[in-house]
Design a protein around this motif. Structure first.
Motif, PDB file in Angstrom:
ATOM      1  N   HIS A 135      -9.557  -5.466  -1.250  1.00 23.21           N
ATOM      2  CA  HIS A 135      -8.782  -5.838  -0.069  1.00 23.21           C
ATOM      3  C   HIS A 135      -9.343  -5.195   1.187  1.00 23.21           C
ATOM      4  N   ASN A 136      -9.213  -5.907   2.263  1.00 28.33           N
ATOM      5  CA  ASN A 136      -9.525  -5.380   3.572  1.00 28.33           C
ATOM      6  C   ASN A 136      -8.283  -4.629   4.038  1.00 28.33           C
ATOM      7  N   SER A 173     -12.739   0.734  -0.086  1.00 25.29           N
ATOM      8  CA  SER A 173     -12.717  -0.720  -0.225  1.00 25.29           C
ATOM      9  C   SER A 173     -14.134  -1.271  -0.144  1.00 25.29           C
ATOM     10  N   PHE A 183     -14.447  -4.465   0.721  1.00 22.78           N
ATOM     11  CA  PHE A 183     -14.114  -5.732   1.363  1.00 22.78           C
ATOM     12  C   PHE A 183     -15.292  -6.214   2.206  1.00 22.78           C
ATOM     13  N   THR A 211     -10.820  -0.927  -3.894  1.00 15.91           N
ATOM     14  CA  THR A 211     -10.174  -2.229  -3.802  1.00 15.91           C
ATOM     15  C   THR A 211     -11.095  -3.237  -3.135  1.00 15.91           C
ATOM     16  N   TRP A 218       0.818  -1.211   0.000  1.00 17.73           N
ATOM     17  CA  TRP A 218       0.000   0.000   0.000  1.00 17.73           C
ATOM     18  C   TRP A 218       0.852   1.261   0.000  1.00 17.73           C
TER      19      TRP A 218
END
Lengths: 326, 326
Positions: free
Chosen positions: A144-145, A153, A155, A142, A128
């Motif tokens: 992603h978490n 995010s 996520f 994203t 990141w």
């Protein structure tokens, strides 16, 4: 040879500046002249150079999708993202990086170069720290978490999803529950591990170590897990996988070695993909396609474009034939 | 706000024309001035507008991939095409049309507009009469078996593939062999039907009609086929599917209704995808990923770029657990 503005001008008997004014709908052009140019454009089957057009509007109406992999889990999100983007009038450019960090940065550079209006980062290769500088270049979302609130995010918290699978395994009588994990790069795996250790503590179970069961991604990795299972004096009675594809490989390889699923071992997948349906596998569903649509909605909102609100995602256990009855 | 040439010029204390000459490496710029500009570019983290750059070179280094669907069969070809394109320095733009003809033409228009250097047409929505005019705009390659030699194709002749499956079913004792088909738009289905009728004639078998078994694409379609099978006084003893996903659904739905595969019916798939591995399904392999690589090689060759030669593709029957022993 492609038709150029010069060809149009010659055909219509006007100057190239006049053709340019007609194409760009800027500046004065008489009606009769405009008609002649438009007719020449039709007759010569001319398509204006889109790059030149984009220089003016500053928008490409094109979203980038970046992923290290192109597996079925990624594809399910990408598919629904593309459909949602299409509805909003956006095309998509899909970059598969195969984990190449430079290639991933090159794709992000296109956001900086205004080649893309936004980026959906499915699976990332870079840290990141490297990627966050691109936030100033345009909208990013994203899967992603990521523990940085400045990076949007969509996520879902795998803690809840894994706890649901663990509880179901427990309720169907399993007491030696093994978890296998994907890549430890994102927080998803960390959250799955935490759910596992918390659950084992709450039920006074001895947890299996997580180290040997990280990065279980390929058929060979699954063979390694099955080898390990066979070596145990007291075998696990349930395996929870981080994806349906890995669960499918586990069922397939265990059956080939003569084990009965779920009589000898229960198997629980994750994602509720096509393969879990046709293999009649118990899995955890959370609306994987809705997650892709949410990603697109996030980019549209960041661009102040019209968009539906993001759908809240919740986990649901789908009971099928690879677990016992509770 | 993105950094512009004006920002660089101000920062470096030179004119914007000078900055432009440095970026474009055109025209004379003194060494000291060049160093100042390059330093300003680094310090301001500037990325030149790629559209402006592309206007000069005429190349986008970007291939379009067009498909009506984004199913696993398409994805397998797309995945290997992307990998091959990446190796050759090309990004890819993936257009999923969902069968929308206008959307497909819009994607082809990007070839005309020089937004794309070439197009890989996986599954098409428009008739060839509509699409063939784009051949003059740039290289195109398709997966379709198209009877127009001017349209480059990396098709494989499904006649041979289906004949291989039919022969194997026959050799394992099957005498009531049903074929189910995909979309009849391309020649693949016509070739599969011809292989079927030729085979039945050669073995003096009464063929099932093809009409009711066209466009078998969804789980609902497969349920319809299974309903039909159940209604037959004398059931088929083998079903050959046009894809592994349809074969997987057939195995799954037949098992749910209490049939044993292969004891009651043999099932043979096509493509040798992941799902046929984990479900231990007999299938026909022909190097589906090599087909995607061949498509990319064809575009590169049409562009006179360096490329490997196309790999000849051949069919191979993969014997697994959904057929009897021969």
């Amino acid at each position: 040879m492609a038709t150029t503005i010069l060809d149009i001008a010659k055909h219509a008997g006007v100057s190239s500046a006049t053709v340019s004014r007609v194409i760009n709908t800027s500046g004065y052009v008489g009606n009769e002249t405009r008609r002649k140019v438009e007719q020449a454009i039709r007759e010569l089957n001319y398509a204006p150079n889109k790059h030149a057009q984009l220089l003016r509007t500053g928008e490409t109406k094109n979203f980038g999708i970046i992923s290290t992999q192109f597996n079925e889990t990624a594809v399910a999100r990408i598919n629904s993202f593309i459909a949602e983007a299409h509805t909003a009038g956006y095309t998509t450019t899909l970059f598969i990086t195969n984990g190449d960090r430079k290639r991933e940065r090159e794709a992000f550079d296109l956001l900086r170069a205004k080649e893309l209006d936004g980026i959906f980062l499915v699976y990332r290769a870079n840290d990141w720290d490297v990627l966050e500088k691109y936030l100033e270049d345009g909208p990013i979302v994203t899967l992603h978490n990521v523990d940085r609130p400045e990076i949007p995010s969509v996520f879902i918290d795998h803690y809840e999803g894994n706890r649901l699978a663990l509880s179901y395994a427990w309720n169907t009588g399993c007491r030696r529950i093994l978890n296998v994990y994907g890549t430890p790069a994102g927080l998803n795996t960390a959250r799955r591990i935490k759910a596992y250790t918390d659950f084992c503590a709450s039920k006074d179970l001895t947890p299996y170590p997580s180290g040997p069961f990280l990065r279980i991604l390929s058929p060979d990795d699954v063979d390694g897990v099955v080898d390990w299972i066979e070596e145990q004096p007291l075998r696990p009675d349930a395996v929870i996988a981080h994806s349906d594809n890995i669960a499918a490989l586990l069922v397939s390889r265990l059956k080939k070695r003569g084990y009965k699923v779920p009589d000898d071992l229960s198997i629980i997948g994750f994602d509720n993909l096509f393969v879990s349906d046709v293999m009649n596998m118990t899995t955890v569903d959370y609306g994987i396609e809705e997650q892709g649509r949410n990603a697109c909605r996030s980019l549209l909102k960041q661009l102040d474009k019209k968009s539906e609100d993001l759908t809240p995602l919740t986990f649901r256990l789908i009971k099928r034939g690879t677990t016992k009855d509770s």
